[in-house]
Design an enzyme around this catalytic site. Structure first.
Site, PDB file in Angstrom:
ATOM      1  N   GLU A   1     -17.805  21.721  12.035  1.00  0.00           N
ATOM      2  CA  GLU A   1     -17.771  21.643  13.311  1.00  0.00           C
ATOM      3  C   GLU A   1     -18.711  20.731  14.105  1.00  0.00           C
ATOM      4  OE1 GLU A   1     -17.595  26.456  13.858  1.00  0.00           O
ATOM      5  OE2 GLU A   1     -19.989  25.690  14.354  1.00  0.00           O
TER       6      GLU A   1
ATOM      7  N   HIS B   1      -6.952  19.530  20.549  1.00  0.00           N
ATOM      8  CA  HIS B   1      -7.341  19.535  22.279  1.00  0.00           C
ATOM      9  C   HIS B   1      -6.820  20.791  22.416  1.00  0.00           C
ATOM     10  CE1 HIS B   1      -8.747  15.394  21.648  1.00  0.00           C
ATOM     11  NE2 HIS B   1      -8.695  15.315  22.778  1.00  0.00           N
TER      12      HIS B   1
ATOM     13  N   CYS C   1     -22.524  32.391  21.053  1.00  0.00           N
ATOM     14  CA  CYS C   1     -21.155  30.892  21.043  1.00  0.00           C
ATOM     15  C   CYS C   1     -19.369  32.284  21.710  1.00  0.00           C
ATOM     16  CB  CYS C   1     -20.853  31.099  19.417  1.00  0.00           C
ATOM     17  SG  CYS C   1     -22.211  29.704  18.944  1.00  0.00           S
TER      18      CYS C   1
END
Length: 160
Positions: A148, A70, A26
């Site tokens: 998530e 975003h 990650c």
């Protein structure tokens, strides 16, 4: 009494990129389509007997989601981030593992957290929502779950 908002059905969502600095998998920039679930417990009050009007809490939560949507989320308080330059146009930083990034300011959101994991984001969002609810003296606690993806997330519960 408590109210519950299911983020999938109430459109409490945001898509963001992040990285868990130092983590094998990650540690690379990657993204998630986050879903925010919310629970608030309190006394039913007022003319309508609401704990809090759904419209009000959804508006607050959606505003926070929109601010993260975003964007690349940067953990400003991470001990392994060195900020090289920060101005109105760019954010230039590097990590202890020698990765260096130059990102347009409009593409990022810098949060006062140590990590961009779901746990830290849940705490951040909970605190932001609580700041908006200070006038409500009937509330007992708020719990935010940051998912998530479907079936994987972290929850944070805080009492007023």
């Amino acid at each position: 009494m408590k109210i519950i908002l299911d983020g999938i059905h109430t459109n409490l969502r945001f898509s963001s990129a992040h990285m868990i600095i130092g983590h094998d998998a990650c540690g690379k920039i990657h993204g998630h389509s986050y879903i925010l679930d919310l629970e608030i417990e309190g006394e039913s009050t007022g003319e309508y007997g609401f704990v809090i009007d759904f419209k009000i809490i959804k508006e607050i939560a959606r505003k926070i989601c929109k601010s993260l949507d975003h964007r690349l989320i940067i953990p400003y308080n991470h001990p392994e981030i060195e900020v090289i330059e920060e101005n109105n146009e760019i954010f230039h930083f590097k990590t202890q593992d020698k990765k260096e990034y130059l990102v347009p300011q409009e593409d990022i959101v810098i949060l006062p957290i140590k990590s961009t994991n779901a746990e830290s984001i849940a705490v951040y969002i909970t605190e932001k929502i609580m700041d908006e609810l200070l006038e409500y003296d009937n509330l007992k606690y708020i719990e935010i779950q940051v998912n998530e993806g479907i079936g994987q997330g972290a929850a944070y519960k805080k009492y007023f």
